[in-house]
Design a protein around this motif. Structure first.
Motif, PDB file in Angstrom:
ATOM      1  N   GLY A  82      -4.104  11.696   3.387  1.00  0.00           N
ATOM      2  CA  GLY A  82      -4.836  11.309   2.185  1.00  0.00           C
ATOM      3  C   GLY A  82      -6.310  11.602   2.322  1.00  0.00           C
ATOM      4  N   SER A  83      -7.040  11.335   1.262  1.00  0.00           N
ATOM      5  CA  SER A  83      -8.478  11.606   1.235  1.00  0.00           C
ATOM      6  C   SER A  83      -9.221  10.603   2.112  1.00  0.00           C
ATOM      7  CB  SER A  83      -8.997  11.522  -0.199  1.00  0.00           C
ATOM      8  OG  SER A  83      -8.873  10.200  -0.698  1.00  0.00           O
TER       9      SER A  83
ATOM     10  N   ILE B 189     -10.328   2.792   2.035  1.00  0.00           N
ATOM     11  CA  ILE B 189      -9.720   1.665   1.330  1.00  0.00           C
ATOM     12  C   ILE B 189      -8.705   0.967   2.234  1.00  0.00           C
ATOM     13  CG2 ILE B 189      -8.205   1.020  -0.592  1.00  0.00           C
ATOM     14  CD1 ILE B 189      -9.552   3.237  -2.228  1.00  0.00           C
ATOM     15  N   ILE B 190      -7.870   1.771   2.904  1.00  0.00           N
ATOM     16  CA  ILE B 190      -6.872   1.197   3.804  1.00  0.00           C
ATOM     17  C   ILE B 190      -7.551   0.456   4.953  1.00  0.00           C
ATOM     18  CG2 ILE B 190      -5.007   1.721   5.414  1.00  0.00           C
ATOM     19  CD1 ILE B 190      -4.252   1.946   2.466  1.00  0.00           C
TER      20      ILE B 190
ATOM     21  N   CYS C 179       0.819  -1.215   0.000  1.00  0.00           N
ATOM     22  CA  CYS C 179       0.000   0.000   0.000  1.00  0.00           C
ATOM     23  C   CYS C 179       0.859   1.275   0.000  1.00  0.00           C
ATOM     24  CB  CYS C 179      -0.922   0.019   1.224  1.00  0.00           C
ATOM     25  SG  CYS C 179      -2.140  -1.305   1.252  1.00  0.00           S
TER      26      CYS C 179
ATOM     27  N   LYS D  60     -11.626   8.786   1.130  1.00  0.00           N
ATOM     28  CA  LYS D  60     -11.823   7.578   0.335  1.00  0.00           C
ATOM     29  C   LYS D  60     -10.609   6.664   0.466  1.00  0.00           C
ATOM     30  CE  LYS D  60     -12.882   5.956  -4.337  1.00  0.00           C
ATOM     31  NZ  LYS D  60     -13.156   6.349  -5.742  1.00  0.00           N
ATOM     32  N   TRP D  61      -9.410   7.251   0.413  1.00  0.00           N
ATOM     33  CA  TRP D  61      -8.187   6.470   0.542  1.00  0.00           C
ATOM     34  C   TRP D  61      -8.121   5.810   1.919  1.00  0.00           C
ATOM     35  CZ3 TRP D  61      -4.464   3.769  -1.295  1.00  0.00           C
ATOM     36  CH2 TRP D  61      -3.276   3.603  -0.617  1.00  0.00           C
ATOM     37  N   LYS D  62      -8.521   6.525   2.948  1.00  0.00           N
ATOM     38  CA  LYS D  62      -8.488   5.977   4.299  1.00  0.00           C
ATOM     39  C   LYS D  62      -9.487   4.824   4.448  1.00  0.00           C
ATOM     40  CE  LYS D  62      -6.860  10.201   6.553  1.00  0.00           C
ATOM     41  NZ  LYS D  62      -7.126  11.243   7.577  1.00  0.00           N
TER      42      LYS D  62
END
Length: 274
Positions: free
Chosen positions: A240-241, A247-248, A218, A243-245
């Motif tokens: 990060g955004s 996903i993580i 990642c 959305k990125w968080k």
């Protein structure tokens, strides 16, 4: 074709993962679903019409599982395991009649009991002139959607992550606290420390290797964990955004799921595959 149940893994999916083309891919997807305790065969159910495309034994069309699974002793006696419902049931003005091709008659008590139960189950089946249909059992409108299977898998992963976060998983240490006898309290991965949620998901060398791999994959600066709760709070400290968080967070929850499934496989099946 050899119809012996001992020489073939019977499935409603006509193929193997090694097959080229779409059926091979479908088999691979089916195995991936199995990792999440989801049987693809049980999510696709036949709706009986003329019975010419639904296999009597192999497909799910009546009850909660295929007849081969519900009545395994009768399935072993059947000489034509791929036959369709229309080959086994005929509808008349007086009701339904049934025809089977047994290798030998079901004469033992166990087999006659299964036969009586099966006849009671399929006696309500009626053929019609319309074609058979297939429905997707995860959606209220019975049509397949990626969204429906995604919701099911997400719910299972998040539920396990929630239990792990609250330390409510049946680890060896927690079982021992409930006075349940276990052969050993040691971690099934490393065998060096007592198996607790913090150990198996964080401090175990196997878990640490997995988190290092996830961090590299990642492109994260590093995942430093001191307990299970740190796993699920990691996205809060990332740049990060939103959305990125998210996903993580999904990746972290899925990793916890995989570690737990691998742990179970190691304990109950003596297999270790990450």
């Amino acid at each position: 074709m050899d119809n012996s149940p001992y020489n073939r893994a019977w499935s409603s999916i006509p193929g193997r993962p090694s097959f080229p083309g779409p059926w091979g891919n479908i088999c691979k997807v089916s195995r991936a679903f199995a990792n999440y305790d989801t049987d693809l065969d049980l999510l696709i159910k036949g709706v009986l019409g003329n019975g010419k495309s639904i296999r009597f034994w192999l497909d799910l069309w009546i009850g909660m599982e295929p007849l081969m699974a519900r009545f395994p002793n009768l399935f072993k006696l059947e000489s034509a395991k791929n036959y369709f419902v229309a080959d086994r049931i005929a509808s008349t003005s007086y009701g339904s009649t049934f025809t089977f091709t047994w290798n030998r008659l079901p004469t033992t008590q166990q087999k006659t009991d299964e036969y009586s139960s099966m006849l009671g189950l399929i006696d309500t089946a009626r053929l019609s002139s319309s074609g058979d249909k297939w429905c997707w059992d995860l959606d209220q409108i019975n049509s397949f959607s990626v969204k429906s299977i995604k919701k099911k898998l997400e719910a299972q992963v998040l539920f396990l992550a929630w239990r792990a976060n609250l330390e409510r998983l049946p680890t060896l240490a927690s079982l021992a606290k409930r006075n349940i006898q276990v052969p050993s309290l040691l971690c099934p991965f490393c065998g060096l420390d007592v198996e607790t949620p913090d150990h198996i998901f964080v401090s175990c060398s196997t878990a640490q290797g997995v988190w290092d791999a996830i961090s590299d994959w990642c492109r994260l600066p590093g995942i430093y964990l001191f307990g299970v709760q740190n796993i699920f709070r990691t996205p809060e400290f990332l740049h990060g955004s939103s959305k990125w968080k998210k996903i993580i967070h999904a990746i972290l929850c899925s990793t916890v799921w995989i570690l737990w499934k691998t742990r179970n496989n190691k304990i109950f099946n003596h297999k270790l595959k990450l």
